[in-house]
Design a protein around this motif. Structure first.
Motif, PDB file in Angstrom:
ATOM      1  N   ASN A  60      -1.681  19.533  12.197  1.00 31.17           N
ATOM      2  CA  ASN A  60      -1.224  18.581  13.217  1.00 31.17           C
ATOM      3  C   ASN A  60      -1.561  18.909  14.657  1.00 31.17           C
ATOM      4  O   ASN A  60      -1.007  18.300  15.575  1.00 31.17           O
ATOM      5  CB  ASN A  60       0.286  18.357  13.123  1.00 31.17           C
ATOM      6  CG  ASN A  60       0.594  17.471  11.947  1.00 31.17           C
ATOM      7  OD1 ASN A  60      -0.097  16.477  11.730  1.00 31.17           O
ATOM      8  ND2 ASN A  60       1.574  17.859  11.170  1.00 31.17           N
ATOM      9  N   LYS A  68      -7.080  18.771  14.679  1.00 37.99           N
ATOM     10  CA  LYS A  68      -8.401  19.192  14.188  1.00 37.99           C
ATOM     11  C   LYS A  68      -9.214  17.997  13.695  1.00 37.99           C
ATOM     12  O   LYS A  68     -10.371  17.836  14.057  1.00 37.99           O
ATOM     13  CB  LYS A  68      -8.253  20.200  13.026  1.00 37.99           C
ATOM     14  CG  LYS A  68      -7.603  21.506  13.416  1.00 37.99           C
ATOM     15  CD  LYS A  68      -7.533  22.455  12.252  1.00 37.99           C
ATOM     16  CE  LYS A  68      -6.667  21.935  11.098  1.00 37.99           C
ATOM     17  NZ  LYS A  68      -5.259  21.715  11.478  1.00 37.99           N
ATOM     18  N   SER A  69      -8.582  17.160  12.855  1.00 39.39           N
ATOM     19  CA  SER A  69      -9.373  16.031  12.339  1.00 39.39           C
ATOM     20  C   SER A  69      -9.664  15.025  13.432  1.00 39.39           C
ATOM     21  O   SER A  69     -10.741  14.417  13.438  1.00 39.39           O
ATOM     22  CB  SER A  69      -8.710  15.332  11.152  1.00 39.39           C
ATOM     23  OG  SER A  69      -7.453  15.788  10.891  1.00 39.39           O
ATOM     24  N   SER A  70      -8.727  14.852  14.368  1.00 46.24           N
ATOM     25  CA  SER A  70      -9.001  13.937  15.483  1.00 46.24           C
ATOM     26  C   SER A  70     -10.220  14.418  16.264  1.00 46.24           C
ATOM     27  O   SER A  70     -11.079  13.619  16.642  1.00 46.24           O
ATOM     28  CB  SER A  70      -7.799  13.860  16.426  1.00 46.24           C
ATOM     29  OG  SER A  70      -6.629  13.538  15.717  1.00 46.24           O
ATOM     30  N   ASP A 119      -3.214  15.609  27.359  1.00 50.24           N
ATOM     31  CA  ASP A 119      -2.589  14.391  27.915  1.00 50.24           C
ATOM     32  C   ASP A 119      -1.068  14.476  27.907  1.00 50.24           C
ATOM     33  O   ASP A 119      -0.386  13.788  28.677  1.00 50.24           O
ATOM     34  CB  ASP A 119      -3.065  13.161  27.124  1.00 50.24           C
ATOM     35  CG  ASP A 119      -2.810  13.304  25.628  1.00 50.24           C
ATOM     36  OD1 ASP A 119      -2.011  12.555  25.090  1.00 50.24           O
ATOM     37  OD2 ASP A 119      -3.411  14.206  25.000  1.00 50.24           O
ATOM     38  N   SER A 127      -8.384  16.521  25.233  1.00 52.44           N
ATOM     39  CA  SER A 127      -7.558  15.605  24.462  1.00 52.44           C
ATOM     40  C   SER A 127      -8.442  14.853  23.483  1.00 52.44           C
ATOM     41  O   SER A 127      -9.317  14.094  23.891  1.00 52.44           O
ATOM     42  CB  SER A 127      -6.840  14.627  25.392  1.00 52.44           C
ATOM     43  OG  SER A 127      -6.253  13.596  24.622  1.00 52.44           O
TER      44      SER A 127
HETATM   45  P1  GDP Z   1      -4.844  18.087  12.129  1.00 53.45           P
HETATM   46  O1  GDP Z   1      -3.776  18.195  11.099  1.00 53.45           O
HETATM   47  O2  GDP Z   1      -4.967  19.342  12.919  1.00 53.45           O
HETATM   48  O3  GDP Z   1      -6.158  17.611  11.602  1.00 53.45           O
HETATM   49  O4  GDP Z   1      -4.298  17.002  13.196  1.00 53.45           O
HETATM   50  P2  GDP Z   1      -4.653  15.450  13.370  1.00 53.45           P
HETATM   51  O5  GDP Z   1      -5.999  15.285  13.940  1.00 53.45           O
HETATM   52  O6  GDP Z   1      -4.322  14.738  12.108  1.00 53.45           O
HETATM   53  O7  GDP Z   1      -3.596  15.067  14.497  1.00 53.45           O
HETATM   54  C1  GDP Z   1      -2.209  15.166  14.305  1.00 53.45           C
HETATM   55  C2  GDP Z   1      -1.487  14.189  15.207  1.00 53.45           C
HETATM   56  O8  GDP Z   1      -1.714  14.522  16.587  1.00 53.45           O
HETATM   57  C3  GDP Z   1      -1.974  12.753  15.039  1.00 53.45           C
HETATM   58  O9  GDP Z   1      -0.859  11.912  15.140  1.00 53.45           O
HETATM   59  C4  GDP Z   1      -2.922  12.566  16.216  1.00 53.45           C
HETATM   60  O10 GDP Z   1      -3.000  11.231  16.632  1.00 53.45           O
HETATM   61  C5  GDP Z   1      -2.257  13.423  17.283  1.00 53.45           C
HETATM   62  N1  GDP Z   1      -3.225  13.906  18.270  1.00 53.45           N
HETATM   63  C6  GDP Z   1      -4.418  14.496  18.030  1.00 53.45           C
HETATM   64  N2  GDP Z   1      -5.027  14.811  19.188  1.00 53.45           N
HETATM   65  C7  GDP Z   1      -4.201  14.405  20.185  1.00 53.45           C
HETATM   66  C8  GDP Z   1      -4.278  14.469  21.624  1.00 53.45           C
HETATM   67  O11 GDP Z   1      -5.226  14.941  22.237  1.00 53.45           O
HETATM   68  N3  GDP Z   1      -3.199  13.973  22.304  1.00 53.45           N
HETATM   69  C9  GDP Z   1      -2.122  13.423  21.677  1.00 53.45           C
HETATM   70  N4  GDP Z   1      -1.141  12.958  22.425  1.00 53.45           N
HETATM   71  N5  GDP Z   1      -2.037  13.356  20.339  1.00 53.45           N
HETATM   72  C10 GDP Z   1      -3.052  13.849  19.604  1.00 53.45           C
END
Ligand code: GDP
Ligand code: GDP
Length: 442
Positions: free
Chosen positions: A188, A191-193, A300, A331
């Motif tokens: 969360n 990473k995937s974002s 952000d 971000s």
């Molecule tokens: P992963 O588990 O590391 O792959 O995380 P995700 O990419 O699934 O992101 C987890 C949550 O954080 C999601 O709800 C995203 O929309 C949110 N998120 C990711 N990057 C950002 C960011 O730069 N800013 C904000 N506010 N939320 C983010």
């Protein structure tokens, strides 16, 4: 290339850990805490007749004290492990007969569709081997009597397991000169974002190059003339696991990705700061000699001065052992500075692969000698005669000196700092070696 994974599952106390300890060559244990209970689950590399694979031991799950606390846990545990594995070793206890929990695990294991090896453990006396047939009723194939404690039957088991594992060669894509980048971090953090941003915004040459048998999926992008392989982007997408398992498997996946990476991008949730888990991940990346950049994501959400100070403080404190790793405030959500993180990663990779000129290195040694900084002990005085870069990715520097035993941590740190002042080694660890050579000889 990533190694095949074999999960060892079963209810508590059947002997999973005992079996894994017998089969594993080295212990690379990940200790993981949740809900205040320390649960030790681990990941081990193993080799059998030249085939390497990874064993996941789910044995550290706390033993159930009362009858009803364990069932959901065991199920989750088994589900998560099966999901990840290429083959499953399902362990039951041959001294007690089939239990309800065994049947629960059997259901999960059957559903996975993966090759299953039903192992009936604690058959210490070979005369009792036939009793193992009682476990045929679990419906997961032929029961194999073994004794993890004594070692009977484990060799045959490994022969059979290895035979069903996917070929590593088959999985391997065509050789190329892409820079391998692993995006690592806690669940969360984004990473995937970040991976999505990077693959969408840049020309994606091959996205989602699927492995045939496993779900390690890499994405290749091109950025300013550099081909970048984002290692195991599929591992970031696992979202259907319960929280602790996500945490654990992201560690395991992270480790595997690191093994294939030149550079790691550690993604940190800047609204939380750098955590202990982040610190562990960085320790592992540095141990593996990876270059490293830190993405302070969700910037952000960092709006006050206090928040900024807090992030800076946790960064300085938790990553004090890797002060050379650059950080980028970014971000993935808004797109802020996602190019900068790639730029930092590419730069770190270049430094990781650098070859320092021997003449420049020795000019630095001359300066240090003239500055008079050295170590002395009982009348002996360290003299560093000569240095040369003897390895790359990461840079290894070997120094010949009169008394390597005098070199202590302080001196090593001093030398590393001087090197970093003289050469651009941003983003890469360096390894220093001190070897004995008498004065006057080269
Ligand atoms: P992963 O588990 O590391 O792959 O995380 P995700 O990419 O699934 O992101 C987890 C949550 O954080 C999601 O709800 C995203 O929309 C949110 N998120 C990711 N990057 C950002 C960011 O730069 N800013 C904000 N506010 N939320 C983010
Ligand atoms: P786990 O909870 O499934 O990981 O089980 P452990 O590996 O911790 O083993 C549970 C108990 O069974 C321990 O006391 C082991 O010493 C014991 N045990 C494991 N394998 C054998 C075996 O082959 N024979 C006997 N007699 N005991 C065993």
């Amino acid at each position: 290339m990533s190694k095949p994974i074999v999960a060892v599952v079963g209810r508590p106390n059947v002997g999973k850990s005992t079996l894994v300890n017998r089969l594993a060559v080295n212990r690379d244990a990940i200790v993981h805490e949740s809900r205040g209970v320390t649960r030790d689950r681990s990941y081990h590399t193993t080799d059998w007749n030249g085939r390497e694979f990874v064993l996941i031991d789910t044995g550290g799950i706390e033993s159930a004290k009362s009858k009803d606390v364990f069932a959901p846990r065991i199920r989750e545990q088994a589900l998560a492990a099966c999901d990840e594995a290429d083959a499953i070793i399902f362990v039951v206890d041959g001294t007690v007969g089939v239990t309800d929990e065994d049947e629960e695990v059997a259901r999960v294991v059957r559903k996975s569709g993966k090759p299953v090896f039903l192992v009936v453990n604690k058959i210490d006396d070979p005369a009792r081997e036939l009793e193992s047939w009682n476990y045929y009723s679990l419906g997961v194939g032929e029961p194999r009597p073994i004794s993890a404690g004594h070692g009977h039957g484990t060799g045959d088991l490994l022969d059979e397991v290895v035979a069903v594992l996917p070929d590593e060669e088959d999985e391997e894509g065509p050789a190329d000169d892409a820079l391998n980048v692993a995006i690592i971090g806690r669940p969360n953090v984004g990473k995937s974002s970040l991976a999505n941003r990077l693959t969408k915004r840049n020309r994606s040459i091959v996205s989602d190059v699927a492995g045939t048998t496993r779900d390690a999926i890499d994405s290749i992008i091109e950025w300013k003339g550099t081909r970048i392989r984002l290692v195991d982007t599929a591992g970031m997408r696992k979202k259907n696991l319960v929280h602790e398992d996500v945490e654990y498997y992201s560690l395991v996946r992270g480790l595997e990705a690191m093994d294939r990476a030149d550079v790691c991008i550690l993604v940190v949730d800047a609204s939380v700061g750098v955590t202990e888990q982040d610190q562990k991940l960085v320790g592992m990346a540095v141990d593996r000699g990876c270059a490293l950049v830190v993405a302070l994501n969700k910037w952000d959400l960092v709006t006050t001065e206090k928040q900024r100070d807090d992030v800076a403080a946790t960064l300085a404190q938790r990553l004090s052992f890797a002060p050379w790793a650059p950080s980028v405030n970014m971000s993935a959500l808004t797109g802020r500075a996602t190019d900068k993180i790639l730029e930092a990663a590419v730069k770190a990779a270049a430094n990781h692969a650098c070859q320092l000129k021997t003449s420049q290195l020795n000019a630095l040694l001359t300066q240090i000698r003239e500055g008079g900084h050295t170590v002395t002990d009982k009348g002996r005085r360290l003299k560093v005669h000569y240095g040369v870069q003897t390895g790359q990715r990461p840079p290894v520097l070997t120094f010949w000196c009169n008394a390597p035993d005098l070199v202590d941590d302080n001196y090593e740190r001093f030398m590393e700092n001087r090197l970093r002042q003289a050469f651009d080694l941003t983003g890469t660890p360096v390894r220093l070696k001190f070897r004995l050579r008498e004065e006057g000889r080269r």
